[in-house]
Design an enzyme around this catalytic site. Structure first.
Site, mmCIF file in Angstrom:
data_model
loop_
_atom_site.group_PDB
_atom_site.id
_atom_site.type_symbol
_atom_site.label_atom_id
_atom_site.label_comp_id
_atom_site.label_asym_id
_atom_site.label_seq_id
_atom_site.Cartn_x
_atom_site.Cartn_y
_atom_site.Cartn_z
ATOM 1 N N ARG A 1 4.984 17.871 15.740
ATOM 2 C CA ARG A 1 3.815 17.698 14.883
ATOM 3 C C ARG A 1 4.200 16.867 13.640
ATOM 4 N NH1 ARG A 1 0.963 23.184 13.898
ATOM 5 N NH2 ARG A 1 -0.693 21.751 13.237
ATOM 6 N N ASN B 1 5.936 34.995 11.473
ATOM 7 C CA ASN B 1 5.370 33.648 11.489
ATOM 8 C C ASN B 1 4.886 33.397 10.066
ATOM 9 O OD1 ASN B 1 3.969 31.285 11.666
ATOM 10 N ND2 ASN B 1 2.872 31.819 13.549
ATOM 11 N N ARG C 1 -9.283 29.093 14.483
ATOM 12 C CA ARG C 1 -8.558 28.039 13.776
ATOM 13 C C ARG C 1 -7.939 27.060 14.768
ATOM 14 N NH1 ARG C 1 -2.647 28.839 10.972
ATOM 15 N NH2 ARG C 1 -2.577 26.779 10.019
ATOM 16 N N HIS D 1 6.649 30.510 15.857
ATOM 17 C CA HIS D 1 5.529 29.584 15.644
ATOM 18 C C HIS D 1 4.779 29.431 16.954
ATOM 19 C CE1 HIS D 1 6.986 28.584 11.728
ATOM 20 N NE2 HIS D 1 8.196 28.446 12.241
ATOM 21 N N PRO E 1 -0.058 33.045 5.920
ATOM 22 C CA PRO E 1 -1.368 32.475 5.598
ATOM 23 C C PRO E 1 -2.079 31.836 6.785
ATOM 24 C CG PRO E 1 0.208 31.895 3.903
ATOM 25 C CD PRO E 1 0.974 32.607 4.980
ATOM 26 N N ASN E 2 -3.367 32.090 6.850
ATOM 27 C CA ASN E 2 -4.300 31.492 7.817
ATOM 28 C C ASN E 2 -4.181 32.023 9.245
ATOM 29 O OD1 ASN E 2 -5.636 29.653 5.978
ATOM 30 N ND2 ASN E 2 -3.691 28.547 5.908
ATOM 31 N N GLU F 1 11.958 33.986 13.739
ATOM 32 C CA GLU F 1 10.862 33.155 13.222
ATOM 33 C C GLU F 1 10.061 32.653 14.423
ATOM 34 O OE1 GLU F 1 12.383 29.901 10.882
ATOM 35 O OE2 GLU F 1 10.539 28.749 11.119
ATOM 36 N N ALA G 1 2.298 28.139 6.916
ATOM 37 C CA ALA G 1 2.766 26.982 6.143
ATOM 38 C C ALA G 1 3.880 27.333 5.163
ATOM 39 C CB ALA G 1 1.592 26.346 5.403
ATOM 40 N N TYR H 1 -3.539 26.149 18.261
ATOM 41 C CA TYR H 1 -3.022 27.513 18.151
ATOM 42 C C TYR H 1 -3.510 28.469 19.241
ATOM 43 C CZ TYR H 1 -1.573 25.787 13.600
ATOM 44 O OH TYR H 1 -0.984 25.044 12.598
HETATM 45 C C1 DQA Z 1 2.531 27.673 12.437
HETATM 46 C C2 DQA Z 1 2.957 26.251 12.138
HETATM 47 C C3 DQA Z 1 2.839 25.938 10.655
HETATM 48 O O1 DQA Z 1 3.230 24.606 10.401
HETATM 49 C C4 DQA Z 1 1.398 26.117 10.207
HETATM 50 O O2 DQA Z 1 1.297 25.892 8.828
HETATM 51 C C5 DQA Z 1 0.846 27.436 10.583
HETATM 52 C C6 DQA Z 1 1.131 27.972 11.920
HETATM 53 C C7 DQA Z 1 2.522 27.981 13.951
HETATM 54 O O3 DQA Z 1 2.449 29.156 14.291
HETATM 55 O O4 DQA Z 1 2.575 27.063 14.778
HETATM 56 O O5 DQA Z 1 0.086 28.058 9.833
HETATM 57 O O6 DQA Z 1 3.443 28.567 11.827
#
Ligand code: DQA
Length: 143
Positions: free
Chosen positions: A106, A73, A17, A99, A9-10, A97, A76, A22
């Site tokens: 954070r 990735n 964003r 990020h 998501p996102n 995984e 959230a 990011y």
């Molecule tokens: C994330 C970190 C997560 O906490 C966040 O919700 C994201 C992006 C990252 O790539 O740093 O959507 O996965």
């Protein structure tokens, strides 16, 4: 060799964003860089993004069984996506995984990953290049 790259998501909003967190590279640019690198090593790379946990699970169920590696990735969903975690747990392929941000420096809710216990490894805080490092590692793993 078949590797899946899954963005949760996102992450389709990368570039717009919170660029201070990011970065300014878009998801299309990340996927293009990965495809370029994969082509050099003869790796077939399938990329997908969804804002919906069920769609991520459907993709894993369809494409995960014969995958040789998975880069994910989960956004959230990392922190609470138990159904996604279960979908990953049933697969045999190594899972990395990724990020973009260093989740450990954070907010406290980002310090817990429900995916990490079923992953082979984790890369956090190295920005979009983290995906390339994951691909590099998976390309070197055979058998
Ligand atoms: C994330 C970190 C997560 O906490 C966040 O919700 C994201 C992006 C990252 O790539 O740093 O959507 O996965």
């Amino acid at each position: 060799m078949k590797i899946l790259v899954i963005h949760g998501p996102n992450l389709n909003m990368l570039g717009r964003r919170e660029p201070e967190v990011y970065g300014s590279v878009t998801l299309d640019e990340i996927n293009a860089a990965l495809q370029e690198r994969a082509a050099v090593s003869g790796v077939t790379l399938l990329t997908m993004q969804s804002n919906h946990e069920g769609a991520l699970i459907d993709f894993l169920q369809a494409e995960g069984w014969d995958a040789d590696g998975i880069i994910i990735n989960p956004g959230a969903l990392t922190h609470y996506g138990l159904a996604l975690r279960d979908a990953l747990a049933m697969l045999k392929a190594p899972i990395i995984e990724v990020h973009l941000s260093n989740v450990y420096r954070r907010e406290p809710f980002r310090h817990t990953s429900v995916v990490a216990p079923v992953a082979t490894g984790q890369i956090a805080g190295l920005g979009w290049r983290g995906y390339l490092f994951a691909l590099e590692w998976l390309s070197g793993v055979r058998g």
